[in-house]
Design a protein around this motif. Structure first.
Motif, short mmCIF file in Angstrom:
data_model
loop_
_atom_site.label_atom_id
_atom_site.label_comp_id
_atom_site.label_asym_id
_atom_site.label_seq_id
_atom_site.Cartn_x
_atom_site.Cartn_y
_atom_site.Cartn_z
N THR A 286 84.01 82.27 34.65
CA THR A 286 83.39 83.60 34.61
C THR A 286 82.13 83.64 35.46
O THR A 286 81.91 84.59 36.23
N LEU A 287 81.30 82.61 35.37
CA LEU A 287 80.07 82.57 36.16
C LEU A 287 80.35 82.28 37.63
O LEU A 287 79.67 82.81 38.53
N SER A 288 81.38 81.49 37.90
CA SER A 288 81.76 81.21 39.29
C SER A 288 82.27 82.46 40.00
O SER A 288 82.21 82.55 41.23
N ALA A 289 82.79 83.42 39.22
CA ALA A 289 83.35 84.64 39.80
C ALA A 289 82.27 85.66 40.19
O ALA A 289 82.59 86.72 40.76
N LEU A 290 81.01 85.37 39.91
CA LEU A 290 79.93 86.27 40.32
C LEU A 290 79.92 86.40 41.84
O LEU A 290 80.31 85.46 42.55
N PRO A 291 79.46 87.52 42.37
CA PRO A 291 79.48 87.71 43.83
C PRO A 291 78.72 86.63 44.60
O PRO A 291 79.11 86.26 45.70
N ARG A 292 77.62 86.14 44.02
CA ARG A 292 76.82 85.09 44.65
C ARG A 292 76.26 84.19 43.55
O ARG A 292 76.14 84.62 42.41
N PRO A 293 75.91 82.96 43.87
CA PRO A 293 75.33 82.08 42.85
C PRO A 293 74.07 82.71 42.27
O PRO A 293 73.22 83.21 43.00
N PRO A 294 73.90 82.68 40.96
CA PRO A 294 72.73 83.32 40.34
C PRO A 294 71.45 82.50 40.53
O PRO A 294 71.48 81.27 40.51
N VAL A 295 70.35 83.23 40.72
CA VAL A 295 69.04 82.60 40.69
C VAL A 295 68.70 82.25 39.25
O VAL A 295 68.07 81.22 38.97
N MET A 296 69.14 83.10 38.32
CA MET A 296 68.98 82.87 36.89
C MET A 296 69.93 83.78 36.15
O MET A 296 70.29 84.84 36.65
N VAL A 327 71.18 79.18 33.38
CA VAL A 327 71.19 80.07 32.22
C VAL A 327 70.00 79.74 31.32
O VAL A 327 69.73 78.56 31.06
N ALA A 328 69.29 80.76 30.87
CA ALA A 328 68.17 80.56 29.95
C ALA A 328 68.17 81.70 28.94
O ALA A 328 68.43 82.85 29.27
N VAL A 347 76.66 86.95 26.14
CA VAL A 347 76.38 88.07 27.04
C VAL A 347 75.14 87.72 27.84
O VAL A 347 74.26 87.00 27.36
N GLY A 348 75.09 88.19 29.07
CA GLY A 348 73.96 87.85 29.91
C GLY A 348 73.80 88.81 31.07
O GLY A 348 74.66 89.66 31.34
N MET A 349 72.68 88.66 31.77
CA MET A 349 72.41 89.40 32.99
C MET A 349 72.14 88.37 34.08
O MET A 349 71.14 87.66 34.03
N ALA A 350 73.05 88.31 35.07
CA ALA A 350 72.88 87.39 36.18
C ALA A 350 72.03 88.06 37.25
O ALA A 350 72.28 89.20 37.63
N LEU A 351 71.02 87.36 37.70
CA LEU A 351 70.16 87.84 38.76
C LEU A 351 70.47 87.05 40.03
O LEU A 351 70.37 85.82 40.05
N MET A 352 70.86 87.77 41.09
CA MET A 352 71.29 87.15 42.33
C MET A 352 70.46 87.70 43.50
O MET A 352 69.96 88.83 43.44
N GLN A 353 70.34 86.91 44.55
CA GLN A 353 69.70 87.41 45.75
C GLN A 353 70.48 88.62 46.27
O GLN A 353 71.70 88.64 46.24
#
Length: 357
Positions: A286-296, A327-328, A347-353
């Motif tokens: 699920t996290l790998s499917a994000l558009p870009r690697p998350p900063v957090m 993840v924090a 549940v979370g909010m991924a922050l990406m560049q």
């Protein structure tokens, strides 16, 4: 404690600091000590937890602190008081004014964070109120906890405790924000009808016209004298809404043989017994499917999910995934996402560049 945190937080020049701690007796005092050294306009918001997610993954008995630097973030805090008595009309007016005063910049990402009182037992109404007053606003959150004691929770804003309240934050950022949700259960064919319930106390009194705890134990194949949180974590009750499954996690058994839940319940509800599926690789996918690697990734993970992972011997594996994807957050008594109060879910909010960065 305050000194070691300040050495890390101060260089960030934070607009917002979030604090999560499973032993929250000194949380207000800690936030006051931080406030004396951090910028005057920095908001320091915190709550008690059932465990933390830090730089190395799952941890407990610690304080997890997250700093959101002014250079990339702007935030505002709203306290919704008296969660136990659900003054919805008052909340709606407060929230409308809160969002209007925040004056969102449409060129930036914006999202909401909800830290509810997990013992007030009214998150369902609270989330519905947020959805009605802030339509289209992505809101994630977790219910403040008290370990596995299910006693008093703690919510703090700038050194002041707000017992029985819910804290709502609006966060605006240059980063791209993307919601994340993951549950490791599917519904089996084993069904049960809630034939008697106490909605106010989130308690099932009868399942299939039988004492609730006895019937649940029969369906799950557990001895009635062996009903405790690790077993509840392995065998949740599932509510089907549309095409989605929502976990109705069990908190405990009442002296009368009822089942106390961590979400709302009403007589006539049809529930299914849940079945555990992949707990770790599916989450990593699920996290790998994000558009870009998350900063957090700001994350809220149900304590019963953590118990199930630890019982399966997967704590280190899950902690490695948390660390890899930055993840924090904390372990909760319930999670808020997509206008719903859910359980046994991350549940979370991924922050990406930004894509153009």
């Amino acid at each position: 404690m305050a000194g070691s945190l300040l050495r890390v937080l101060s260089p960030a020049d934070p607009d917002l600091v979030l604090l999560f701690a499973s032993h929250a007796e000194n949380l207000a005092e800690l936030s006051r000590k931080l406030a004396r050294k951090l910028p005057e306009d920095c908001s320091i918001v915190g709550c008690s937890s059932a465990g933390e997610i830090g730089p190395m993954g799952y941890c407990a008995g610690t304080v997890t602190a997250l700093a959101f630097p002014k250079g990339s973030f702007r935030s505002a805090v709203c306290v919704l008081r008296d969660q136990e008595h659900i003054p919805v009309s008052e909340w709606m007016q407060v929230l409308r004014n809160f969002r209007m005063d925040f004056n969102v910049d449409d060129r930036r990402s914006v999202f909401g964070v909800l830290l509810a009182d997990g013992m007030a037992r009214h998150e369902d109404v609270l989330v519905a109120t947020l959805e009605a007053t802030m339509p289209g606003m992505p809101v994630i959150g977790g219910s403040a906890a008290d370990g596995l004691r299910f006693g008093r929770t703690c919510q703090v804003v700038n050194g002041v405790e707000h017992p029985g309240s819910a804290i709502v934050l609006l966060v605006e950022t240059d980063f791209t924000a993307h919601e994340v949700s993951f549950s490791h259960f599917s519904a089996t064919s084993k069904r049960a009808v809630v034939t008697a319930a106490d909605p106010q106390n989130r308690t099932i009194l009868e399942l299939n016209a039988e004492p609730a705890a006895e019937e649940y134990a029969r369906l799950a194949g557990i001895r009635a004298d062996n009903l405790h949180p690790p077993e509840f974590a392995r065998h949740p009750l599932v509510l089907r809404t549309g095409r989605r499954n929502h976990i109705r996690a069990i908190r405990g058994v009442t002296p009368e043989g009822g089942l106390e839940l961590m979400s709302s319940i009403e007589a006539g509800t049809i529930l299914r017994l849940g079945r555990v599926e992949d707990m770790t690789q599916g989450f990593a996918d699920t996290l790998s499917a994000l558009p870009r690697p998350p900063v957090m990734v700001l994350g809220f993970d149900c304590i019963l999910r953590r118990l199930a992972i630890e019982r399966a011997g997967m704590r280190e594996e899950m902690s490695e995934i948390f660390a890899r994807f930055r993840v924090a957050g904390f372990n909760t008594y319930g999670e808020q996402h997509n206008g719903m109060h859910v359980n046994q879910t991350f549940v979370g909010m991924a922050l990406m560049q930004p894509e153009t960065a």
